[in-house]
Each structure stands twice: as structure tokens, then as C-alpha cells.
Design an enzyme around this catalytic site. Sequence first.
Site, short mmCIF file in Angstrom:
data_model
loop_
_atom_site.label_atom_id
_atom_site.label_comp_id
_atom_site.label_asym_id
_atom_site.label_seq_id
_atom_site.Cartn_x
_atom_site.Cartn_y
_atom_site.Cartn_z
N ASP A 131 0.84 -1.20 0.00
CA ASP A 131 0.00 0.00 0.00
C ASP A 131 0.88 1.25 0.00
OD1 ASP A 131 -2.30 1.50 -0.01
OD2 ASP A 131 -2.62 1.40 2.15
N CYS A 185 -19.81 -11.61 -7.93
CA CYS A 185 -20.73 -10.71 -7.23
C CYS A 185 -22.17 -10.90 -7.74
CB CYS A 185 -20.32 -9.25 -7.42
SG CYS A 185 -18.89 -8.76 -6.43
N CYS A 188 -25.88 -9.19 -6.71
CA CYS A 188 -25.86 -8.68 -5.33
C CYS A 188 -25.48 -7.20 -5.32
CB CYS A 188 -24.86 -9.47 -4.49
SG CYS A 188 -24.69 -8.87 -2.80
N CYS A 191 -23.45 -4.06 -0.84
CA CYS A 191 -22.48 -3.02 -0.50
C CYS A 191 -22.97 -1.65 -0.95
CB CYS A 191 -21.11 -3.33 -1.09
SG CYS A 191 -21.08 -3.53 -2.89
N CYS A 211 -16.47 8.99 0.61
CA CYS A 211 -16.21 7.80 1.42
C CYS A 211 -15.88 8.19 2.87
CB CYS A 211 -15.06 7.02 0.80
SG CYS A 211 -14.64 5.51 1.68
#
Length: 307
Positions: A131, A185, A188, A191, A211
Site C-alpha cells: 500500500d 458478485c 448482489c 455493499c 467515502c
Amino acid sequence: MDTKEKYSNLIKSKAVAFGFQSCGISKADFLEEEAPHLEQWLQNNFHGEMHYMENHFDKRLDPRLLVEGAKSVVSLSYNYFPAEQQNNADFKLSKYAYGEDYHEVIKEKLRNLVAELQQEIGAFAFRVFVDSAPVLEKAWAKRSGIGWVGKNSNLITKKNGSFYFLAEIICDLELIEDFPVTDHCGSCTRCIDACPTKAIVADKVIDGSKCISYATIELKDQIPDFFKDKMEDWMFGCDICQDVCPWNRFSAPTLEEKFRPNSAVKNFTKQEWKDITREIFSSVFKKSAVMRTKFSGLKRNIDFLSE
């Protein structure tokens, strides 16, 4: 067995020995598919005040600009799902921040892994990433078959869900490539439906400026009124889109002691978080990724949630 196969098998067996959950390999090449998506995302200002995302555009898309002569990108995942979680009645931290700073913990594992590889293979050019630096981690992990990118833009696997860190070894070894897995996925939308700020604006597209993780970590100024009564007590990061994902029912607790929460993280009440001092902050989060937001940032977040 040729050299490419031998080295590829060796890397994957070492990855398991060092506790990594998955390991996949892809060719170090230009990310042609991702280039227009990244450009559009930046043009839409979905990165908000994360201006560093505008930097090193070419390097984000071509690992050969990060490691001269790079031929392979080794992608790895490391589980951080905690056995014990915070009380939902308290101000909440994203689970990845419960324990010690993952950047340091995993980077050390990667360096040790590469050191052992070089003892057996000999010297090779490499860089390790956790990261950090301009690396599109999810794109490489997807290419290498570790998982697929879900509607919430997290990398998901059928076996382990999505509560894991991603890391890379970019090197000049010629290795055998793995292949992407299919997307599972389906129809669905849990989220998307669960996000209180509607930050998931399209399939796999996040408006970062909406976010909760962005507001509580990346944003350095005051939190905009847009987030008022939408943050659901998240004081650092947010796990909502992962918590509701059906694939995360397969998440198993991490075996890494350094990722386990200390007693303060587990047991502090809302009032104790409100009363936190600089000294207590430094003690509780001494080796934590929460240090990134600093005492002033965490206090700002708590005060905003308490208004």
C-alpha cells in the site's frame, strides 16, 4: 521442471511459509485496461483532496518504471480479520487498524521472504510494496488470480472474503503467469445499498470524496457537513461495504499476533474516546496505522461524531 516453473513454485511455497494467504504472479506490463478508468476517475475528481493520486500516472500503470528490467509482479494477500471486535456501541475503527501498522509488519515479512529467495536463487532486482508508492494493487492482484474486484472496489475471494492486505514484489525474474478468476458478485448490491454516503457511484467505481474512510483519514481539513449523521460512529476508516458482503462470512481470524487489538481498542467506551488525551492516544496507537491521522485528526473525527 524449467527455471521459470521452479522459481514460481519456490516463491509460492515461501509465501505460504511466511503466512501469506494467497500468492499469484502476473507479467510486468502496461495496465492497458486500467489506464482509461484511472484517467476518468481523476477527471471526475473522485480522489477529492488525495492529490497524490494525480502524481506518477505512468508509474501507476507500468511497473517497469518502478523496477528497471521488471518482468514479473508477484501479488500476495495477508489476512487481518480479527477474532475479537469492538463493541458496536462504541466509536469504531476499521478492522485493519486494530493492531500494529500493516505497512511495517508486512514489509518486514516481504524483505525476509526475498532474502530467503535470494539465498536459493541468487541476486535479482526487486522492490517490495505494501500500500505504498504508485502501485495499482487490486489490478495486479486481479490479474494474478488472487480474486476479483467487487462492486465496492475491494478485491474479493470465494475462500476468504476481502479482509486482507495486498502486497507486491516487483522483480526481474521470469516467472509463470497466473490467470484472473471470474467475478462472483452476480446481481448482489448489498455493499451499494448499505453505504450511508452513497460513495459507490457505479459498479467498481468509488467517489472517494464521499467515502467515510476518506473523511476520517485522508481529509486534513474540517469534515464537510455532507457527512453529518451519515458516519455511523466510524472514527477511523469504515468497514460497512465489507461487513455486509456475503463472501466475508468465510473470513477466518488472522493468526498474526501483531494485528490483534489491544485492550483499549476492544474496551474503550464512547466517553473514554471523547476524553482521549494526546498521551493516551500515543500509548494506545504507538505502532498503529491510526498514527497517520495523528491525535488532532482522530479528535476532530470524534468531535464531529459527537456534535
